[in-house]
Scaffold this motif. Structure first.
Motif, mmCIF file in Angstrom:
data_model
loop_
_atom_site.group_PDB
_atom_site.id
_atom_site.type_symbol
_atom_site.label_atom_id
_atom_site.label_comp_id
_atom_site.label_asym_id
_atom_site.label_seq_id
_atom_site.Cartn_x
_atom_site.Cartn_y
_atom_site.Cartn_z
ATOM 1 N N VAL A 30 -37.904 -77.251 87.196
ATOM 2 C CA VAL A 30 -36.606 -76.641 87.467
ATOM 3 C C VAL A 30 -36.560 -76.343 88.958
ATOM 4 O O VAL A 30 -37.373 -75.568 89.469
ATOM 5 C CB VAL A 30 -36.383 -75.352 86.658
ATOM 6 N N SER A 53 -29.482 -82.172 84.480
ATOM 7 C CA SER A 53 -30.721 -82.167 83.705
ATOM 8 C C SER A 53 -30.937 -83.543 83.095
ATOM 9 O O SER A 53 -30.067 -84.086 82.417
ATOM 10 C CB SER A 53 -30.649 -81.109 82.592
ATOM 11 N N SER A 93 -34.565 -80.421 85.872
ATOM 12 C CA SER A 93 -33.285 -79.717 85.918
ATOM 13 C C SER A 93 -33.035 -79.248 87.345
ATOM 14 O O SER A 93 -33.921 -78.670 87.973
ATOM 15 C CB SER A 93 -33.280 -78.519 84.964
ATOM 16 N N ALA A 133 -33.340 -73.674 80.619
ATOM 17 C CA ALA A 133 -34.173 -74.829 80.946
ATOM 18 C C ALA A 133 -35.648 -74.535 80.707
ATOM 19 O O ALA A 133 -36.395 -75.404 80.249
ATOM 20 C CB ALA A 133 -33.940 -75.244 82.398
#
Length: 556
Positions: free
Chosen positions: A343, A487, A499, A527
């Motif tokens: 992320v 994503s 993501s 996420a």
């Protein structure tokens, strides 16, 4: 009386090999299917009608339920729709009611259609109301979490400890600097819900010490999600020697620890799985990696023997390579070859995604030092440049033989992704509302900063790999223009998930109904709990068993 339960400090490595076998056999650990839950099952509502102040800390409660051996079902209707106008808009009313179905009272904000309907009794109310209120029927929205009735007694003990500071002396794991009550409901009758994923283990998170790690750790503190040693993530950035393996903050990884051994100038180490993201056996040591604002200047830095590298490799013979930003990208790419998740937010997005291998000195890159996890890099056209955001660079392409048009902004070179402007919050489109990382209820506010959104470039010919539909939230002309929430899967195929979130820093204020910027923090938390490594039918936690419950290798 059950014994108090707490952390064990010893981490257990991820059992990735078993998951890879599951994936090789074609068995998805994230099947979506309707499931009947009996009366007495618990529901963590995730819509603002019943979880407004407690939304972020619901993820912390979820974390500890999983850590203490309680499996949790994530209920998401994959076919749900998004109602972009407030549900009470005259002439454009939502078909569902806000808090009690049948009341005809509509929410004064946009929502997705319900994931399921159920009648329930309030066990905990995030606004501090008394328990016992009966809700005849509610359309639970925003991807609620469900605990089967068979596990409800154990789950209630955990929820009680999480929500009552008076119980913290006997449950020190629940102690946290930021405190909000999390709503919990108990079903009064059986109901059917679409199970998108069965979560079995909490995520062991790594935060990259990129100089703005306090943004990511601020999100985790707001949720009440701790490090693997049980301590809170710090509120400030790391001072020298305070973060990384062997410190009090083992889950905040320095760039140097992620790079691993880089070798010497005349014999560079090309092992891209020898940094802190991996165990000595070469398996991922974490389930997720987070980077809030790694910058491109760091990525493009190479140091030899602790300082600037000499002009040629021959002059550097025998000296160690002590820093290499492209190696961070290579280690993360190798990490993402497993069912894990990255992320990234703001400048970290372009720092990773736009990395292009450079075989010349001092980079000496091989093909594995390639970013472009989700995109196909573009081809800079020859000069002259017809686009104002591009500059004619003499010898900029073809190994110094072609004059070509390169982005004026160095952060966009190697795109990948260009940097978009901040879309007005009221114009943001919600695409694929049934996607797991996209679960939300209410208004979403965009944020500014140096990278508020991301664009594809028709001038360069960039694209998302295999034309995958990876954009989840975008501006009015997207996808591909002002994409805010992205994503997708590494290289558009098998492997880990990536993501990307535009905007420098989202709020963590609650209630979310009056702090729409905090919805970006919620997307970030979605996420973290969406990685495949959390839901395979094997033990995948970086934590040891708590005292109250026992883990099993496979939970039916």
């Amino acid at each position: 009386m059950p014994r108090p339960f707490g952390f064990s400090a010893a981490p257990r490595p991820l059992a990735i090999a078993g998951l890879l076998l599951i994936l090789a056999l074609g068995v998805s650990p994230a099947r979506a299917a309707d499931r009947t839950f009996a009366a007495g099952s618990l529901i963590l509502p995730m819509d603002l009608a019943y979880q407004d102040s407690g939304t972020l800390q619901a993820y912390g409660l979820l974390f500890h339920l999983l850590r203490l051996g309680v499996p949790v079902y994530w209920a998401i209707d994959p076919e749900k729709t998004w109602h972009a106008a407030p549900c009470n808009t005259p002439g454009d009313l939502c078909a569902w009611d806000c808090a009690v179905e049948g009341s005809s009272i509509k929410c004064p904000y946009p929502t997705a259609s319900p994931d399921f309907f159920a009648g329930s009794a309030v066990v905990w109310d995030d606004l501090g109301g008394p328990p016992g209120q009966i809700i005849a029927s509610h359309g639970y929205r925003g991807g609620p979490f469900v605990i089967d009735a068979a596990n409800s007694a154990a789950a209630r003990l955990i929820a009680d400890a999480w929500n009552d500071p008076a119980l913290w002396p006997g449950a020190p794991w629940a102690t946290r600097s930021i405190f909000h009550i999390v709503s919990v409901h108990e079903a009064t009758a059986s109901f059917v819900a679409p199970v998108h994923r069965k979560l079995l283990a909490p995520p062991r998170l790594a935060v990259l010490a990129d100089g703005s790690e306090n943004i990511a750790t601020g999100y985790l503190r707001a949720a009440g999600i701790p490090q693997s040693n049980g301590s809170e993530f710090p509120a400030t950035t790391c001072a020298p020697g305070t973060c990384g393996p062997g410190t009090a903050n083992p889950d905040i990884l320095t760039l140097a620890s992620v790079m691993g051994n880089l070798g010497n100038c005349d014999s560079p180490n090309q092992n891209h799985s020898n940094g802190a993201l991996f165990t000595p056996a070469g398996e991922p040591a974490f389930c997720q990696l987070v980077s809030a604002h790694w910058n491109v200047v760091d990525r493009e830095t190479v140091q030899c023997n602790g300082g600037s590298c000499p002009g040629t490799a021959a002059e550097c013979a025998g000296q160690p390579i002590t820093f290499h930003g492209h190696e961070v990208v290579a280690e993360v790419r190798a990490f993402l070859e497993h069912p894990v998740r990255l992320v990234a937010e703001c400048q970290a997005v372009v720092a990773f995604e736009n990395t292009t291998p450079d075989p010349a000195w001092p980079y000496l890159d091989d093909a594995a030092r390639d970013g472009h996890f989700l995109t196909i890099p573009g081809t800079p056209p020859p000069c002259p440049c017809a686009e104002p955001e591009f500059t004619c660079v003499a010898g900029g392409c073809g190994g110094g033989t072609i004059n070509c048009c390169l982005p004026t902004n160095v952060k966009e070179r190697g795109a990948g992704l260009m940097i978009g402007s901040q879309p007005s919050s009221s114009t943001v489109q919600v695409l694929r509302p049934g996607a797991t990382p996209n679960q939300l209820d209410g208004y979403f506010a965009t944020e500014g900063g140096s990278e508020p959104s991301f664009d594809l470039s028709a001038f360069l010919g960039t694209a998302y790999r295999h034309n995958r539909e990876v954009t989840l939230r975008t501006g009015p002309n997207g996808p591909g223009e002002q994409d805010v929430w992205i994503s997708g899967v590494l290289d558009g195929g098998g492997g880990g998930t990536v993501s990307y979130l535009g905007g420098h820093q989202y709020s963590t204020s609650t209630p979310l109904s009056s702090s729409p910027s905090s919805q970006g923090t919620r997307l970030f938390l979605n996420a973290l709990f969406d990685a495949t490594c959390m839901s395979a039918e094997i033990f995948l936690s970086g934590f040891e068993t708590g005292d109250l419950f026992e883990w099993t290798a496979s939970i039916p």
